[in-house]
Design a protein around this motif. Sequence first.
Motif, PDB file in Angstrom:
ATOM      1  N   HIS A   8       0.849  -1.190   0.000  1.00 26.50           N
ATOM      2  CA  HIS A   8       0.000   0.000   0.000  1.00 26.50           C
ATOM      3  C   HIS A   8       0.881   1.236   0.000  1.00 26.50           C
ATOM      4  N   THR A  10       0.702   5.262   1.574  1.00 27.35           N
ATOM      5  CA  THR A  10      -0.055   6.135   2.474  1.00 27.35           C
ATOM      6  C   THR A  10       0.370   7.586   2.268  1.00 27.35           C
ATOM      7  N   HIS A 208       4.445   7.203   3.358  1.00 29.92           N
ATOM      8  CA  HIS A 208       5.323   6.027   3.236  1.00 29.92           C
ATOM      9  C   HIS A 208       4.813   5.079   2.165  1.00 29.92           C
ATOM     10  N   TYR A 245       8.431  -0.857  10.122  1.00 29.14           N
ATOM     11  CA  TYR A 245       8.779   0.402   9.453  1.00 29.14           C
ATOM     12  C   TYR A 245      10.278   0.674   9.589  1.00 29.14           C
ATOM     13  N   GLU A 255       7.787   0.511   4.708  1.00 28.06           N
ATOM     14  CA  GLU A 255       7.104  -0.415   5.603  1.00 28.06           C
ATOM     15  C   GLU A 255       7.130  -1.774   4.914  1.00 28.06           C
TER      16      GLU A 255
END
Length: 310
Positions: A8, A10, A208, A245, A255
Amino acid sequence: MKLEGIHHITAITADGPRNVDFYARVLGLRLVKQTVNQDDPTVYHLFYADEKGSHGADLTFFEYPGAARGRAGAGMIHRIVHRVASDDALAFWRERLAAEGLEPVLEPGRLLFDDPEGLGHELVVVERLDEPLLARSSEVPDEFALQGFEAVRAYVADPAASERLVRALGFEERAPHDFETRGAERGGRIVFEGSTARGLGGAGTVHHVAWATPPDEQEAWRRRVIEAGADPTPVIDRFYFKSVYFREPGGVLYEIATIGPGFTADEPLESLGERLSLPPAYEPLRSRLEGILTPLPDTRRWRRVGTPAS
Ligand code: ZN
């Protein structure tokens, strides 16, 4: 052991309702989870993805209402690259985004645009065997839909240092400064661009990027990160996945997140993202939090399935 591409990404928004309007209505992604920041439950954490909430298509935002605009600089990701199927898809998006008042730039094989808060995106036509990760939007025909992440572009002061770390994590250089990690099912890339410009975190910037791992390999990845000279956090349980992380040498926050349990851990697939989901520890605060958080648009009107009759 290989990381399965991007899990993902973010980013930060200052305006949750507008963010939902842009990503769910304009871009046609599915809002698969509305929850709160686990470190500050008075602000949203919004997750958009494909129909199933898959890793590889999951774009998330922390909402800090009224936050000042940021600006990408050294140590930050400045552009998110999504896959689309064809040049016709690029043409569709150029028209659709221009109609929204944005200024998309079409180049051979790609379309560049910034979201309403300045977050950089790029759509690229790629032929991959990876499963296309589509959301079923009433606004965007399937043939033009975004198909998941291809890459991120990062500014770093010293690309060589950043590139040593990703090599140690098994990434392979596909073109100069362009590194891919490809697992059994998916791949994803990071492209390093040299810059010493000072960045500023804030609305419209990436916080991130998370790389995907099968759950049983996460501890081994954590050890590999330490051997590579970085300083990872312990494994943190984020409820929908577990996370480690660390900062890479150029300052970009990475991450490593597990594939699963996923977004159906606390609500059914059919109604993902339709109501506020709270981690068990925050459930007693629900009524208070619902009073603090800004109401969001109902995304069901932009969905091709599960649209209520009313
Ligand atoms: Zn994350």
